[in-house]
Scaffold this active site. Structure first.
Site, short mmCIF file in Angstrom:
data_model
loop_
_atom_site.label_atom_id
_atom_site.label_comp_id
_atom_site.label_asym_id
_atom_site.label_seq_id
_atom_site.Cartn_x
_atom_site.Cartn_y
_atom_site.Cartn_z
N ASP A 179 2.79 2.33 2.51
CA ASP A 179 3.23 2.84 3.81
C ASP A 179 3.20 1.80 4.92
O ASP A 179 2.28 1.00 5.03
CB ASP A 179 2.50 4.12 4.26
CG ASP A 179 1.08 4.21 3.76
OD1 ASP A 179 0.44 3.17 3.68
OD2 ASP A 179 0.63 5.33 3.48
N CYS A 206 -2.82 8.80 6.23
CA CYS A 206 -1.54 8.78 6.96
C CYS A 206 -1.78 8.98 8.45
O CYS A 206 -1.15 8.33 9.29
CB CYS A 206 -0.61 9.89 6.45
SG CYS A 206 -0.17 9.72 4.73
N CYS A 211 5.06 8.15 2.45
CA CYS A 211 5.22 9.50 1.91
C CYS A 211 5.57 10.47 3.04
O CYS A 211 5.57 10.11 4.21
CB CYS A 211 3.94 9.92 1.19
SG CYS A 211 2.54 10.07 2.29
N CYS A 215 0.82 -1.21 0.00
CA CYS A 215 0.00 0.00 0.00
C CYS A 215 0.86 1.27 0.00
O CYS A 215 0.34 2.37 -0.06
CB CYS A 215 -0.91 0.04 1.21
SG CYS A 215 -1.92 -1.44 1.39
#
Lengths: 130, 404
Positions: A39, A106, A63, A37
């Site tokens: 992360d 995130c 990221c 994915c």
């Protein structure tokens, strides 16, 4: 994509990067996400005798916003009790960092990471109640 | 050296100053502003002459007849016109089309549209190097196949399909062959006397010409027919209506003229720079080049740095303008469909950079890029739990990830 100053600051100078000894009964590890994915976060906390988080470390593959979310989280949890730390919500992280909607996941991942780390340390200490 | 350094020539190129000058001479009252379709005065005649000079320059680069060139707004329109135009014209002969999974979206989405109209499309898998073999094409042909559409050079990984050999297969089987040459014209030799290509999409802005202009090559012998997709005044022998944009066309013509003169020298130079870049990056651990290195356009390097995520890598490389196959850099949040079609796992697709070198890149730029990439990869691996696990000897494929 333009990044907020806070994301850039955490990305350029990430706080509390590193690893804690997972064999220590006072250390809890939360590893969330998946490489597929894009992360993966590893968040570790160390609690003292009173159940207060005395240290926190992270490493994140992802990221800039994922790195910033986990870096910020380590700053926030230090000095808090486990109960207190479970109150941290992804919205707080997203607001603090000014994450755009496409990067909200995130902050969700960061919330999942701290919850997983807390559950891990509670389990190790023989206290499985959530 | 001026920062940031542009290393994204596969996305677009700056207009060559010689091209800009030629274009500027086709705009104002004292210059060549006429409508090339005006037959009644010299303003029109002069504009028409400029357009036909440009058409000859484009034709010369790919060795075809100028009458085989149809101006379009770019390669996307040329792909649409070729694929839908040929499919609509030849639908009575059959409704099967062959393309590949790693084509440009202009081709894939045109094919999707035809599927909605009742056509059937086969999307070929490339081999792990990104190439489509003539044998694969031949095996996939059916009696009702009317069109094969494949790219010459892939925009992400730069690999070069053997168009000449595939053209032999399609011609022998009397199937129309369309080639998207947006990334190859002016970089590799194209000889349409030798290559049995029926339709070819071209663009100006990947070759130091302006954006907004391209062309479709439509073969005359044997004659290939297409249904127009834009209707109007019957320009371009009825295949593409709309007033010709003289300045754009003159720009494309000048860009193609320069390419014809300088392409071999330029290809040598860009290839040398790419080799220098690759040598400078090869010593990093866990580095993978995506796509075939021998059958590859000279200016392209697509490379994955394992255990480092592409968007954060680009963030650390803000002085370099390049692109990534990482999901985070695309609107769809999917990693590059091209790298996935090569069988690369998602991690490596997420970790990829496309570095494309061109006319104005210098050796100094490459030295700087090498140094920055080394620094950024080391910094991010220091932050990466996957790197830790790799160093501890953990097999990441065996880990139960909590996918989200």
């Amino acid at each position: 994509m333009a990044y907020s100053d806070k994301v850039l600051d955490h990305y350029e100078n990430p706080r509390n990067v590193g690893r804690l000894d997972d064999s220590d009964a006072n250390v809890g590890t939360g590893m969330v996400g998946a490489p597929a994915c894009g992360d993966v976060m590893r968040l570790q906390i160390k609690v003292d005798g009173d159940g207060v988080i005395e240290d926190a470390k992270f490493k994140t593959y992802g990221c800039g916003s994922a790195i910033a979310s986990s870096s910020l989280l380590t700053e926030w949890v230090k000095g808090r009790s486990l109960d207190d730390a479970t109150q941290i919500r992804n919205k707080d992280i997203a607001n603090e960092l000014g994450l755009p909607p496409v990067k909200i996941h995130c902050s969700v991942l960061a919330e999942d990471a701290i919850k997983a780390a807390i559950a891990d340390v509670r389990k190790k200490q023989g206290n499985t109640e959530e | 050296m001026q920062l940031p350094i542009y290393l994204d020539y596969a996305a677009t190129t700056p207009v060559d100053p010689r091209v800009a000058k030629a274009m500027a001479e086709c705009l104002t009252i004292e210059s060549n502003f006429g409508n090339p379709a005006s037959r009644s005065h010299q303003f029109g005649w002069k504009a028409e002459e400029a357009v036909e000079d440009a058409r000859r320059n484009v034709a010369d680069l790919i060795n075809c007849d100028p009458r085989e060139i149809v101006w379009t707004s770019g390669a996307t329109e040329a792909d649409n016109l070729a694929i839908k135009g040929a499919a609509h014209f030849y639908h009575r002969k059959g409704k099967h089309i062959i393309t590949s999974k790693i084509e440009h979206k202009a081709v894939l989405d045109s094919c999707r549209q035809l599927e909605r109209e009742g056509y059937e499309v086969t999307y070929l898998d490339p081999d792990s190097n990104g190439l489509i073999s003539p044998e694969t094409v031949e095996k996939t042909l059916r009696p009702d196949t009317i069109l094969v559409s494949l790219m010459h050079v892939n925009n992400e990984i730069g690999v070069v399909n053997d168009i000449e050999a595939i053209g032999e297969v399609t011609r022998r089987n009397k199937v129309i062959f369309h080639v998207d040459a947006a990334q190859s014209a002016g970089k590799l030799d194209i000889d349409l006397e030798k290559m049995q290509v029926d339709l070819m999409a071209l663009t100006a802005h990947k070759l130091y010409g302006p954006k907004g202009i391209g062309a479709l090559y439509v073969r005359r012998k044997p004659r290939v027919r297409i249904e127009p997709q834009i209707h109007g005044g019957g320009h371009e022998r009825g295949m593409r209506s709309g007033t010709l944009a003289t300045h754009q066309i003159v720009g494309m013509g000048e860009a193609y003229r320069i390419a014809r003169e300088e392409m071999h020298e330029e290809a040598r130079r860009t290839l040398a720079l790419r080799e220098k870049l690759l040598r400078g990056l090869e010593d990093i651990e866990e580095v993978y080049v995506n796509g075939d290195l021998t059958h590859r356009a000279p200016g392209n390097l697509n490379i994955s740095f394992n255990f480092v995520e592409g968007e954060s890598l680009m963030m650390a490389l803000r002085e370099l303008a390049l692109s990534s196959g990482s999901a985070c850099t695309s609107a769809s949040l999917e990693p590059s469909y091209v790298l996935r079609a090569l069988g690369r796992n998602d991690e490596l697709a997420h970790s990829s950079l496309r570095i494309s070198i061109g006319r104005f890149t210098t050796g100094e730029d490459i030295d700087y890029a090498i140094e920055r990439i080394h620094y950024a990869v080391a910094k991010l691996r220091e932050l990466s739990p996957l790197w830790d696990m790799y160093k501890d000897g953990v097999d990441l494929d065996q880990v139960q990830w909590a996918a989200h």
